[in-house]
Scaffold this motif. Structure first.
Motif, PDB file in Angstrom:
ATOM      1  N   ARG A 138       0.849  -1.183   0.000  1.00  0.00           N
ATOM      2  CA  ARG A 138       0.000   0.000   0.000  1.00  0.00           C
ATOM      3  C   ARG A 138       0.878   1.223   0.000  1.00  0.00           C
ATOM      4  N   CYS A 139       0.455   2.247  -0.726  1.00  0.00           N
ATOM      5  CA  CYS A 139       1.145   3.516  -0.641  1.00  0.00           C
ATOM      6  C   CYS A 139       0.635   4.227   0.608  1.00  0.00           C
ATOM      7  N   THR A 140       1.547   4.763   1.413  1.00  0.00           N
ATOM      8  CA  THR A 140       1.122   5.428   2.636  1.00  0.00           C
ATOM      9  C   THR A 140       1.289   6.942   2.557  1.00  0.00           C
ATOM     10  N   ALA A 141       2.188   7.410   1.700  1.00  0.00           N
ATOM     11  CA  ALA A 141       2.398   8.853   1.590  1.00  0.00           C
ATOM     12  C   ALA A 141       3.030   9.193   0.249  1.00  0.00           C
ATOM     13  N   VAL A 142       2.722  10.386  -0.227  1.00  0.00           N
ATOM     14  CA  VAL A 142       3.299  10.872  -1.476  1.00  0.00           C
ATOM     15  C   VAL A 142       4.072  12.151  -1.168  1.00  0.00           C
ATOM     16  N   ASP A 143       5.309  12.226  -1.637  1.00  0.00           N
ATOM     17  CA  ASP A 143       6.076  13.464  -1.494  1.00  0.00           C
ATOM     18  C   ASP A 143       6.322  14.023  -2.906  1.00  0.00           C
ATOM     19  N   PRO A 144       5.398  14.871  -3.397  1.00  0.00           N
ATOM     20  CA  PRO A 144       5.495  15.295  -4.799  1.00  0.00           C
ATOM     21  C   PRO A 144       6.715  16.163  -5.066  1.00  0.00           C
ATOM     22  N   HIS A 145       7.257  16.799  -4.029  1.00  0.00           N
ATOM     23  CA  HIS A 145       8.406  17.674  -4.246  1.00  0.00           C
ATOM     24  C   HIS A 145       9.683  16.856  -4.406  1.00  0.00           C
ATOM     25  N   ALA A 146       9.798  15.785  -3.625  1.00  0.00           N
ATOM     26  CA  ALA A 146      10.953  14.901  -3.775  1.00  0.00           C
ATOM     27  C   ALA A 146      10.713  13.839  -4.858  1.00  0.00           C
ATOM     28  N   HIS A 147       9.538  13.850  -5.471  1.00  0.00           N
ATOM     29  CA  HIS A 147       9.193  12.815  -6.462  1.00  0.00           C
ATOM     30  C   HIS A 147       9.334  11.401  -5.899  1.00  0.00           C
ATOM     31  N   THR A 148       8.802  11.186  -4.703  1.00  0.00           N
ATOM     32  CA  THR A 148       8.863   9.843  -4.101  1.00  0.00           C
ATOM     33  C   THR A 148       7.512   9.452  -3.507  1.00  0.00           C
TER      34      THR A 148
END
Lengths: 501, 501
Positions: A138-148
């Motif tokens: 499962r994805c638990t978090a998105v960090d769009p600035h770090a692209h991770t």
């Protein structure tokens, strides 16, 4: 020298991310430390953990990370050119479910496996290409600035009882496609999650089937009271949308044909009640609705108007105080945004879905797209939120796959490289029509663009035939098309399967 | 007046048995009292509980109570003339399992449903005739003097969480057939039940399949250590009898064909080890054994000689101290008498099975028969205990069905009425031969009467073809014969199914 081989093999994976994820709390116990080389190789701090690091333009292909294996995500992965991208899919299930045929599996008309398509068959690159992966997580978090994205292996399964905390990892993406779907709505009603069964996954259909067959057998136990027998064999469906109606239709088919023949001791006790707060099939036109009502009633389905207030272990309580005892309770009152979608700090559309622009991009961040039931047009696009339908998700997946292929061909495949790429036509949804089966070889087909528009609508056997054929051609692999046809044939010839395995 | 209708309807069922079963301990709570009319209607003491009372000669047909739905019980029920007897079957599962094909379902060569046949299809009377029933229950005690059995509804399932104690009932029989089977032997080794999976029921095959696919996916998680990856993908099979060998063969087929194609990231990590204390396939002749050893080794199965001392969560410890880490552990070291069979106060054969005479009757009591893996010839018959094989059970079921039909025709169907009936020929077992597949379209067929006798033995493709055809004709219904053929065909054309549902 196993550790050395391990180290070199993993060197591509490991990096020195410093994340907000707490470090392994018990490194001396039987924990992630022993399982993950990532913890001890190449990580500069104890906070670092394993994953796939950023791609290197020129050396690696750009990496597409897809969250979810529903209609949207699977159609997208099918369409993406694996020569242009490495595809990494993160989902708690390794297969796609043909949701429109799921109701048929509960009563044995279709086998469970006929409605599930493994992702490795939909996009073979995912299990063979060196940089493509499927992760049961499962994805638990998105960090769009770090692209991770941060992920966690699905832990609620056998075999992992000994793992003390979830195995975590991090993935860098060049493009992120959020296609994580929605959650069944319970409207905060107490007891729904504990006692009702949804109808969205194969394991739901399996549970419904097991419960139904169990209740049929229990009701035959000597000495059981009449009231208890009636309760056990009372199947209550909450929600009169297409899923609820189709399931009620399948169930009454099963009762008329199979229970009467194979459980003749208890055949007069089994009943189906469909409870809906408003109209059934409210998205269909009035003529079709009336037809559906007539057909369901004729098949013995009791239609009941009511709003559920509380769900107890063996009865449902309505707003007006009516108590409805049940042996099987199926809940299908639509879907809403999941807690994962709610937790994302991304723009939202009306209704709480992830907001997207005309090209299905999430604005204000780079390289993030959202499709399917978890996404909705932003208010400023002037477009309405599309219904949570398989055909919407499928069309969006198809559109976005070709958009992404086009971006990569134009040299915008890597992170932060697509700013000046011409995107071409925006996504436009054209509704092809709605279909619902009501059992007994009958279905409704509504080919109008919208509820208000003029157009063709059909009922009866011809509709049923169209309905079956249309779904059959949508089942993605030839294997499953073949199995669905064989299942329908054997159900027709031999009746439904009633072994409880 | 629901209670009155209920009362009259149940009057046939209820009786005033006074039993050793403790009374309902909490009549005020939501317990058996509210569920069972039997407690309050017609029972003269609070100890009485519901059930089927003695049959009335002239008014009812004699009642045959069959415990178990394995090869023996199902073949018997298939052969019993439902015009002569009411058939009541008590078993914790409502279907028969084609055990020889079970190993094939673990890796997706066959679907689970193709190897399960519902009892209602084997003997239709059981779900349609007024006095015939199937009860999803376990027999807990037999009272041969009162001609009754005590039963308990299977409680370890969903939907019954609220029932405070097992629903109990009692059945009177005219003829009792004990065909309850045997239990997997663990030889008292610690940890076997907790960590190993047997291969005797469909749910075992489902568990093996889920675990195998889970481990394949987990081993691909980024950052996992080399050792952990090897452990996860190490499949260990304990016991080199036909089941262990066939499962190892299927597994290596799956690895060679499907894992190499669909899980190419991890294909070099997956291995199968078969551990056996003595010779593999010890019942086959030496030439066949050597052939099997060669074939298995060629397919990549590691054969290991060893005796298991202890089973831990992730490793097996052998007598000589060797530790064998595993991700999947399958245990198939034969069967022994179950605790239910041990608890019965009936004569026993050498080895602790229920002792029977030449006509499969249990001596010293009236109207009790035992067949299949739970029964064995008494020492005084001079006959050896037959092996725990499907063909023995099936032949006994067939023989006893015709014996019982003959008894009923001669007027001896009711309890204590068969004393002076001529029984005809005793049961004689003629071994038709043994078969085992070793994977890759290869099998062994041994057509000798016994290990010492002369006769035909075959290996290779022809054997494999005979093996498949022979089993195909044994699958009882046309529906399942059709499905098995279709499954084999699609596996051949499209490969095995790998969705984890």
């Amino acid at each position: 020298m196993a550790w050395l081989r391990s180290l070199s093999r993993l060197s591509r994976f490991t990096s020195s991310f410093s994340s907000g994820i707490p470090p392994d709390r018990s490194p001396s116990s039987f924990s992630a430390t022993t399982r993950f080389s990532g913890f001890c190789s190449g990580a500069s701090t104890s906070n670092g953990y394993a994953g796939l690091g950023p791609t290197r333009p020129g050396l690696d292909k750009p990496r597409l990370v897809v969250l979810g294996t529903g209609w949207a995500g699977c159609r997208l992965m099918k369409g993406v050119d694996a020569r242009l991208y490495d595809i990494v899919c993160v989902s708690p299930r390794n297969h796609m479910v043909f949701t429109p045929l799921l109701a048929s599996t509960c009563v044995g008309t279709l086998e469970f496996r006929s409605v599930a398509e493994p992702i490795g068959r939909i996009q073979p690159a995912i299990s063979t290409a060196p940089g493509s992966y499927f992760f049961l997580a499962r994805c638990t978090a998105v960090d769009p600035h770090a692209h991770t994205v941060h992920c966690e292996v699905v832990m609620d399964q056998e075999g992992l009882e000994n793992a003390k905390e979830p195995w975590k990892f991090k993935l860098s993406y060049d493009k992120l496609i959020i296609a994580a779907g929605a959650e069944a709505s319970t409207f905060g009603i107490h007891g729904v999650k504990e006692h009702a069964i949804f109808l969205r996954e194969v394991h739901h259909a399996q549970e419904i089937r097991r419960r139904l067959l169990l209740n049929l057998m229990l009701s035959d136990v000597p000495g059981i009271s009449e009231d208890e027998k009636k309760r056990l064999l009372h199947c209550v469906v909450i929600g009169g949308g297409p899923t609820g109606v189709e399931f009620s239709g399948e169930l009454s088919d099963f009762i008329i044909k199979d229970v009467h023949e194979r459980y003749s001791h208890v055949k007069d006790y089994i009943h189906v009640t469909l409870i809906e707060a408003n109209e059934i099939l409210s998205s269909f036109d009035v003529r079709l609705r009336q037809y559906a009502t007539k057909q369901l009633t004729k098949s013995g389905v009791r239609l009941m108007r009511g709003i559920v207030k509380d769900v107890r272990p063996e009865k449902v309580i309505l707003n007006d105080g009516t108590e409805v005892p049940y042996g099987l309770l199926v809940w299908s009152t639509g879907v809403g945004p999941s807690s994962f979608i709610q937790s994302l700090e991304l723009p939202k559309s009306p209704g709480g879905r992830i907001g997207v622009d005309d090209w299905l991009r999430v604005p204000s961040v780079q390289d993030v797209f959202a499709i399917g039931d978890c996404s909705g047009f932003l208010e400023n696009t002037g477009k309405p939120t599309l219904p949570a339908l398989a055909q919407v998700a499928e069309r969006q997946g198809k559109y976005l796959a070709s958009l992404l292929n086009q971006i990569a061909k134009a040299g915008g495949g890597y992170a932060n490289a697509a700013a000046n790429i011409q995107l071409g036509d925006p996504f436009v949804y054209r509704h092809l029509g709605s279909m619902a089966t009501v059992g007994r070889y009958k279905a409704l087909v509504d080919l109008r663009q919208s509820k208000e528009a003029k157009g063709l609508s059909l009922t009866g056997f011809i509709s049923w035939f169209i309905w079956r054929s249309a779904y059959l051609t949508r089942v993605i692999s030839w294997r499953n098309r073949f199995y669905v046809a064989i299942n329908w044939l054997t159900t027709f010839v031999f009746g439904r399967d009633i072994s409880r395995i």
